[in-house]
Design an enzyme around this catalytic site. Structure first.
Site, mmCIF file in Angstrom:
data_model
loop_
_atom_site.group_PDB
_atom_site.id
_atom_site.type_symbol
_atom_site.label_atom_id
_atom_site.label_comp_id
_atom_site.label_asym_id
_atom_site.label_seq_id
_atom_site.Cartn_x
_atom_site.Cartn_y
_atom_site.Cartn_z
ATOM 1 N N GLU A 258 -11.056 55.641 96.242
ATOM 2 C CA GLU A 258 -11.328 57.028 95.870
ATOM 3 C C GLU A 258 -10.835 57.965 96.963
ATOM 4 O O GLU A 258 -11.077 57.727 98.151
ATOM 5 C CB GLU A 258 -12.837 57.254 95.688
ATOM 6 C CG GLU A 258 -13.445 56.553 94.500
ATOM 7 C CD GLU A 258 -13.152 57.250 93.186
ATOM 8 O OE1 GLU A 258 -13.357 58.470 93.103
ATOM 9 O OE2 GLU A 258 -12.722 56.569 92.241
ATOM 10 N N SER B 56 -12.289 51.772 83.364
ATOM 11 C CA SER B 56 -13.485 52.569 83.610
ATOM 12 C C SER B 56 -14.659 51.614 83.797
ATOM 13 O O SER B 56 -14.541 50.417 83.542
ATOM 14 C CB SER B 56 -13.762 53.489 82.423
ATOM 15 O OG SER B 56 -12.667 54.337 82.179
ATOM 16 N N CYS C 12 -17.681 68.699 57.663
ATOM 17 C CA CYS C 12 -16.880 69.363 56.638
ATOM 18 C C CYS C 12 -15.862 68.343 56.139
ATOM 19 O O CYS C 12 -15.116 67.764 56.935
ATOM 20 C CB CYS C 12 -16.168 70.582 57.216
ATOM 21 S SG CYS C 12 -15.035 71.362 56.031
ATOM 22 N N CYS D 156 -14.202 77.253 56.672
ATOM 23 C CA CYS D 156 -13.603 77.367 55.339
ATOM 24 C C CYS D 156 -14.600 77.725 54.243
ATOM 25 O O CYS D 156 -14.204 78.015 53.107
ATOM 26 C CB CYS D 156 -12.892 76.069 54.971
ATOM 27 S SG CYS D 156 -14.009 74.655 54.728
ATOM 28 N N ASP E 269 -2.636 64.191 121.738
ATOM 29 C CA ASP E 269 -1.689 65.274 121.456
ATOM 30 C C ASP E 269 -0.453 65.196 122.349
ATOM 31 O O ASP E 269 0.671 65.473 121.903
ATOM 32 C CB ASP E 269 -2.377 66.632 121.632
ATOM 33 C CG ASP E 269 -3.420 66.906 120.558
ATOM 34 O OD1 ASP E 269 -3.356 66.239 119.502
ATOM 35 O OD2 ASP E 269 -4.291 67.761 120.775
ATOM 36 N N LYS F 144 -21.001 55.087 94.728
ATOM 37 C CA LYS F 144 -20.022 55.620 93.783
ATOM 38 C C LYS F 144 -19.568 56.989 94.302
ATOM 39 O O LYS F 144 -20.269 57.986 94.144
ATOM 40 C CB LYS F 144 -20.625 55.739 92.383
ATOM 41 C CG LYS F 144 -19.621 56.116 91.315
ATOM 42 C CD LYS F 144 -20.261 56.084 89.933
ATOM 43 C CE LYS F 144 -19.232 56.379 88.861
ATOM 44 N NZ LYS F 144 -18.610 57.702 89.001
ATOM 45 N N CYS G 280 -9.494 72.487 55.448
ATOM 46 C CA CYS G 280 -10.269 73.367 56.322
ATOM 47 C C CYS G 280 -9.391 73.831 57.488
ATOM 48 O O CYS G 280 -8.823 73.005 58.212
ATOM 49 C CB CYS G 280 -11.490 72.631 56.869
ATOM 50 S SG CYS G 280 -12.414 73.577 58.104
ATOM 51 N N SER H 115 -6.696 65.394 123.891
ATOM 52 C CA SER H 115 -5.584 65.938 124.677
ATOM 53 C C SER H 115 -4.532 64.880 124.974
ATOM 54 O O SER H 115 -3.324 65.148 124.909
ATOM 55 C CB SER H 115 -6.107 66.547 125.981
ATOM 56 O OG SER H 115 -6.772 65.560 126.759
#
Length: 652
Positions: A164, A78, A413, A398, A33, A109, A418, A30
């Site tokens: 963070e 990183s 592939c 393909c 405020d 972390k 493709c 209070s």
């Protein structure tokens, strides 16, 4: 009035510091405020006296137009991940080989979003996201709405700090309850909620969602000598610092700390996903240095992922941009780490064979790295004559025959025509970390490809408004925006283009390292494998992959087409001089330097083209030895490595 505004600002900021940082409120709500309302009234009457660090500047809202790119003065790296005690012991062994007396600081972390805060003379100037580590987004206005971030430090320092931003579980629960009542989609987890909040364009929403922070690093040069001293200084400056950490030289004690934290993980007010272990000495950190991606002086132990049982209903096989065919299991839906999971990767054919995974099996599903759903194991006790997995022999896109090279675990592939391979390559080229062509996502790429408008990345720069207007769902305004985004991408720095070409083993950071030396995409057409392998942070695998790509005639044609279309081929950052005196040499600094500090010496060596590392090995070309040099100097002598002193370096 000016004096009273200053008094109220200082008083309220002190109360905020006691409440948010020290967790020791020194005034009733209070009374706070009442003083706050007085300050608001005075500032409204005398706006010319509003101070930059006024607590009133952290409430209310501004609608932002967007976020500007921000280049970090100090890159954000990183961390190397560890998932077992053995990996931590291996890290300890590497560090102790260089510094037998090293101690570690183990910190929690936090499962949040990395932020960087820059202050000038004690005042907050920029708050930015991590981005790719070099370029993030300027989110200063949103950062100012986080109550425990000081607008003014307790000392007039010019400093860049890291930490963070996170959302507490209590705030997350309240927000999702409100969203549910309003018929809005709920956030999957606190981290997603925090990420969405930080990128809000309405700053009032940011203020309302009550994010919080933990700061843990001074990125700019510091007078502190130890990481635990850095944490203490950050707290003294007014930042929130996590109270849980352990200083020790023993990996056994760190493991005990990890297990203690893991046991009380659910009792914390916020999410964590592991423990970060750092070499405590900042001087040792500097000598150990970095790899291309991560510091050698730190490692992040990740807690074991949550696991659930699910049934495999079917398997989809998809072709990636390099031709790798990846199996994905369709599952009975399960709740996992805050999200509903109905699909999970099966990695590759070797993994399927090793685990004997079959359609209809009950399997253990987890989130690899707390992100990607994956199948861990089959619950054999629940198997009931399930059908054996049918491994495709032909490409699902393909129809070409798939190959399984001896040194690879995946099917591939190798058909350059493709459709799936081409589409994935186009999607990658337009993606954010590559050419960043806003709006040109997978759905539009597929439509363009099926319409016959694009067959390779150079075709993107030949697209017209009429091409887009012929696509289903594309209106004139959208077509104009897409063309503007394509045009804007032409001016990207060349490392974005190199990454966008999708060459195997050439990631975004490697692309930048290569262009720092060669400066231009065209120069790579004649680059020698042995030269590339000498670049700091690269090696023979990357060098071979790059030269094999650019030796193809199609590569030269593609580069020429892109150049003709006006796509920038030049690297806009600072180029390394390949004719420099120490270009390509691996150099180690050891001992005490008298004229240069270690950062100055390192900067000079790198400017001369050298790769500066923290340990002496057979790969070391040169050792710069100061006074009181110890084991590194002796090892260099035993290996017959060239040794010079500080005066020699200064004269270069």
């Amino acid at each position: 009035m000016k004096k009273r505004i200053k008094e109220l600002t200082d008083l309220l900021n002190r109360y905020r510091y006691d409440y948010y940082t020290k967790d020791a409120p020194s005034v009733s709500d209070s009374d706070y405020d009442k003083l706050y309302r007085e300050l608001v009234t005075l500032e409204q009457s005398y706006p010319e006296y509003v101070l930059q660090d006024s607590p009133t500047q952290q409430v209310g809202g501004t609608i932002l137009k967007g976020f500007e790119k921000y280049r970090h003065q100090y890159p954000l790296f990183s961390l190397q991940d560890a998932f077992s005690r053995e990996e931590l012991d291996a890290f300890d062994k590497r560090v102790k080989a260089e510094f037998p007396n090293a101690t570690y600081l183990a910190e929690l972390k936090i499962d949040g979003l990395s932020i960087s805060l820059s202050y000038e003379n004690g005042f907050l100037q920029v708050g930015a996201t991590r981005g790719d580590g070099n370029i993030g987004e300027n989110i200063t206005e949103n950062i100012k709405k986080i109550k425990d971030i000081p607008h003014q430090l307790s000392e007039p320092l010019t400093i860049t700090v890291r930490g963070e931003a996170y959302m507490s579980r209590q705030s997350f629960k309240a927000i999702n309850e409100a969203r549910q009542e309003n018929g809005e989609t709920e956030f999957a987890n606190p981290r997603n909620a925090a990420a969405g909040t930080l990128r809000q364009l309405d700053t009032a929403v940011v203020a309302k969602r009550e994010l919080a922070t933990f700061l843990y690093q001074e990125a700019s040069p510091t007078a502190r000598n130890q990481q635990n001293e850095v944490l203490a200084e950050l707290a003294d400056l007014g930042f929130s610092v996590n109270p849980y950490y352990q200083l020790t030289s023993s990996m056994d004690e760190i493991w005990d700390f990890i297990k203690t934290i893991e046991a009380k993980r659910d009792q914390l007010a916020y999410d964590i996903d592991g423990v970060v272990i750092k070499v405590n000495s900042l001087a040792m950190q500097e000598e150990l240095g970095f790899t291309v991606k991560a510091p050698r002086w730190a490692i992040a132990y990740k807690f074991p992922a949550e696991e659930k049982e699910a049934e495999i209903l079917s398997v989809d096989w998809t072709v990636g941009r390099t031709g790798v065919v990846t199996p994905t299991a369709n599952l009975t839906p399960v709740q996992l780490a805050g999200t509903t999971v109905s699909r999970a990767t099966l990695h590759n054919v070797d993994y399927i064979a090793e685990k004997d995974i079959r359609i209809g099996d009950t399997v253990i599903v987890y989130k690899a790295g707390d992100i990607i759903p994956a199948v861990l194991n089959v619950v054999m006790s629940k198997r009931n004559q399930q059908e054996v997995m049918l491994i495709p022999k032909l490409c699902p896109s393909c129809g070409s025959e798939l190959v399984h090279f001896e040194d690879e675990v995946a099917l591939r592939c190798i058909n350059p025509l493709c459709p799936s391979l081409i589409q994935r390559s186009l999607e990658h080229f337009a993606s954010r970390d590559a050419m960043n062509i806003t709006g040109l996502g997978p759905a539009i790429v597929e439509k363009l490809f099926l319409a016959g408008f694009v067959h390779d990345v150079a075709d993107i720069y030949q697209l017209t408004k009429e091409n887009f207007m012929q696509l289903d769902g594309i209106k004139e305004k959208s077509a104009d925006k897409l063309l503007a985004a394509i045009e804007a991408s032409k001016s990207n720095s060349a490392e974005k283009l190199l990454f966008g070409l999708g060459i195997r083993h050439i990631g975004s950071k490697v692309s930048r390292l290569i262009l720092e030396v060669y400066g231009d995409i065209s120069a790579l057409l004649t680059a020698k494998e042995e030269e590339i392998a000498r670049i700091d942070g690269l090696g023979s695998t990357i060098a071979q992959s790059l030269t094999q790509y650019f030796e193809q005639k199609t590569a030269a044609i593609l580069v020429d087409e892109l150049k003709t279309a006006g796509v920038n081929m030049h690297y806009s950052g600072q180029k390394v001089n390949s004719d420099a005196a120490l270009f390509g040499l691996t150099v180690v600094l050891t001992g005490k330097l008298n004229q240069l500090n270690r950062n100055e010496a390192k900067d000079k060596l790198e400017a001369l083209g050298a790769k500066v590392t923290g340990s002496v090995s057979k790969k070391t070309d040169l050792v710069i030895a100061g006074s009181d040099a110890g084991s590194k100097l002796e090892k260099a002598k035993s290996l017959g490595i060239r040794i010079e002193d500080e005066d020699w370096l200064r004269q270069l």
